[in-house]
Design a protein around this motif. Sequence first.
Motif, PDB file in Angstrom:
ATOM      1  N   ALA A 150      85.420 -51.878  67.034  1.00  0.00           N
ATOM      2  CA  ALA A 150      86.158 -52.607  68.767  1.00  0.00           C
ATOM      3  C   ALA A 150      85.840 -51.770  69.696  1.00  0.00           C
ATOM      4  O   ALA A 150      85.924 -50.977  69.494  1.00  0.00           O
ATOM      5  CB  ALA A 150      87.096 -52.988  68.540  1.00  0.00           C
ATOM      6  N   LEU A 151      85.881 -52.988  70.644  1.00  0.00           N
ATOM      7  CA  LEU A 151      85.797 -52.010  72.284  1.00  0.00           C
ATOM      8  C   LEU A 151      87.001 -51.787  73.108  1.00  0.00           C
ATOM      9  O   LEU A 151      87.565 -52.862  72.866  1.00  0.00           O
ATOM     10  CB  LEU A 151      84.675 -52.284  72.900  1.00  0.00           C
ATOM     11  N   ARG A 152      87.523 -51.255  73.265  1.00  0.00           N
ATOM     12  CA  ARG A 152      88.645 -50.603  74.091  1.00  0.00           C
ATOM     13  C   ARG A 152      88.360 -49.928  74.999  1.00  0.00           C
ATOM     14  O   ARG A 152      87.965 -48.761  75.346  1.00  0.00           O
ATOM     15  CB  ARG A 152      89.903 -49.994  72.929  1.00  0.00           C
ATOM     16  N   GLY A 187      94.033 -41.304  85.383  1.00  0.00           N
ATOM     17  CA  GLY A 187      93.016 -41.508  86.283  1.00  0.00           C
ATOM     18  C   GLY A 187      91.420 -42.087  85.964  1.00  0.00           C
ATOM     19  O   GLY A 187      90.758 -42.407  86.908  1.00  0.00           O
ATOM     20  N   PHE A 188      91.656 -41.527  84.757  1.00  0.00           N
ATOM     21  CA  PHE A 188      90.257 -41.167  84.010  1.00  0.00           C
ATOM     22  C   PHE A 188      90.445 -43.171  83.420  1.00  0.00           C
ATOM     23  O   PHE A 188      91.533 -43.456  82.614  1.00  0.00           O
ATOM     24  CB  PHE A 188      89.989 -40.572  83.343  1.00  0.00           C
ATOM     25  N   ARG A 189      88.749 -43.730  83.890  1.00  0.00           N
ATOM     26  CA  ARG A 189      88.835 -45.167  82.401  1.00  0.00           C
ATOM     27  C   ARG A 189      88.019 -45.451  81.814  1.00  0.00           C
ATOM     28  O   ARG A 189      86.663 -45.049  82.203  1.00  0.00           O
ATOM     29  CB  ARG A 189      89.039 -46.449  84.039  1.00  0.00           C
ATOM     30  N   GLU A 190      88.202 -45.456  80.675  1.00  0.00           N
ATOM     31  CA  GLU A 190      86.316 -45.356  79.517  1.00  0.00           C
ATOM     32  C   GLU A 190      86.299 -46.507  79.082  1.00  0.00           C
ATOM     33  O   GLU A 190      87.707 -46.816  78.580  1.00  0.00           O
ATOM     34  CB  GLU A 190      86.648 -44.129  79.133  1.00  0.00           C
ATOM     35  N   LYS A 191      85.334 -47.095  79.029  1.00  0.00           N
ATOM     36  CA  LYS A 191      85.108 -47.925  77.580  1.00  0.00           C
ATOM     37  C   LYS A 191      84.682 -47.566  76.581  1.00  0.00           C
ATOM     38  O   LYS A 191      83.283 -46.623  76.775  1.00  0.00           O
ATOM     39  CB  LYS A 191      84.338 -49.033  78.133  1.00  0.00           C
ATOM     40  N   ALA A 192      84.999 -47.193  75.762  1.00  0.00           N
ATOM     41  CA  ALA A 192      85.049 -46.583  73.967  1.00  0.00           C
ATOM     42  C   ALA A 192      85.169 -47.465  72.747  1.00  0.00           C
ATOM     43  O   ALA A 192      85.709 -48.466  72.757  1.00  0.00           O
ATOM     44  CB  ALA A 192      86.040 -45.775  73.827  1.00  0.00           C
ATOM     45  N   LEU A 193      83.888 -47.195  72.068  1.00  0.00           N
ATOM     46  CA  LEU A 193      83.851 -48.268  70.535  1.00  0.00           C
ATOM     47  C   LEU A 193      84.799 -47.325  69.477  1.00  0.00           C
ATOM     48  O   LEU A 193      84.266 -46.297  69.212  1.00  0.00           O
ATOM     49  CB  LEU A 193      82.432 -48.218  70.343  1.00  0.00           C
ATOM     50  N   VAL A 194      85.419 -47.320  69.154  1.00  0.00           N
ATOM     51  CA  VAL A 194      86.657 -47.350  68.639  1.00  0.00           C
ATOM     52  C   VAL A 194      86.592 -48.101  66.948  1.00  0.00           C
ATOM     53  O   VAL A 194      86.544 -48.931  66.576  1.00  0.00           O
ATOM     54  CB  VAL A 194      88.226 -47.889  69.128  1.00  0.00           C
ATOM     55  N   LEU A 195      87.095 -47.313  65.880  1.00  0.00           N
ATOM     56  CA  LEU A 195      86.412 -47.207  64.450  1.00  0.00           C
ATOM     57  C   LEU A 195      87.715 -46.502  63.911  1.00  0.00           C
ATOM     58  O   LEU A 195      87.812 -45.667  64.182  1.00  0.00           O
ATOM     59  CB  LEU A 195      85.486 -46.960  63.865  1.00  0.00           C
TER      60      LEU A 195
END
Length: 435
Positions: A47-49, A55-63
Amino acid sequence: MFPAPDPICAPATPLLPSAVAVVRVSGPRLGTVFAPLLRLPEPRQAALRLLRWEGFREKALVLFFPAPASYTGEDLMEFQLHGNPLLVRRFLAHLGTLGIRLAEPGEFTRRALLNGKQGLLEAEALRDLVAAETDTQIRLAQARAGAEPPWIAEARRLLAPWLARAEAAVDYGEEEGIYLNPEELAHELEPLRQRFHVEQIRVRAARHLRDGLRLALVGRPNAGKSTLFNALAEEDRAIVTDVPGTTRDVLEVRCEWRGLPLRLSDTAGLRDTEDPVERLGVARVGPVLEEADLVLHLWPAGDPEPDPTLLRTLAPFAGKVLEVRTFSDRAAAPGVTVAAPLGELDALEGALKERLLGGLDADACLGALATDRQTALLDALAAQVDLLLALEPGGPPELPASLLQGAWGLLARLTGEDRAESTLDHLFSGFCLGK
């Protein structure tokens, strides 16, 4: 199950600029631990979270892999981030604020072992798989990464009833008339003794393949050392000329030749010389011979006899010297002959397999034990059974009982059922953090 008191994290990919970086987390109750950062995805569904921290913003794929159906047997999560090393470090630092510490080397696999997700032999095979440098080494490690070798279960099956009888003879022999018959014991355990000795042959061959065969090429100047070195390496690594003394230093290369992982050392031609540079090269030959598994004494087929200086140098290593007659296309010679420029190396291949692999090939070594620890325990196990089968009738039952208990204990240590912390520390120190 042995739940860990605290969750751990580590990068599972190198901290180098890349498209994707993977961070692993393992521990109990990760849903609660990660509540301030994200909503856990459905088990085993990527799932993309959007992760926000400091202060960081990161789109990560999480399992998410909930316990116990995970690699470690604990809750396990994997984050696929953009592969910026600084970004990964910042993310790991934030995980620390959530109470997730950085894993020690091999701690993920150590937890898998302690939680019964894999055995000690499988963990050792995994370490070898990660370190493998050739196709043959990969295949050997993969063959050991599955179930235990079948001979271990067979050893338990044969030893268990005799161990019970021996202990009964010690405790109740005189009262109940329970005695051990050494001849019957020897008859039933003889196949096991033979199997152990077969495995000793296979394990020595497998160790050579696992570590790479260390071959030192020595001979007089212009004996064909560098030509053979290049032929085995399958590339022009050494300069080849008709000028004696061209090679003045030790050249080394790792390669795979005809399924054999090799660690080749090409040495300076051995002779008495006044050239100070060449003498330095000759002086470096001794340490190479000490470390080699096999010394190839290259002796041109046209020479009536080898150089006396060379023979004096090789005398202390006589047990591991293989004479190889070079330039066999120019003159006939007995023994192992090669014509490296023409690729005529079949005789050398056969001799290497016979001397270092006991006549086996790589396929015959698949599934064999291979590490120093495994080899030492197998040798002790074989020696224990040899002593057991050599017992004479009429002796006290305590002696066979002790030997049977010793053999049973060695099997337990081999498979990891009897775990010593020092053994585990040594094993997992060779893993990377993410394993």
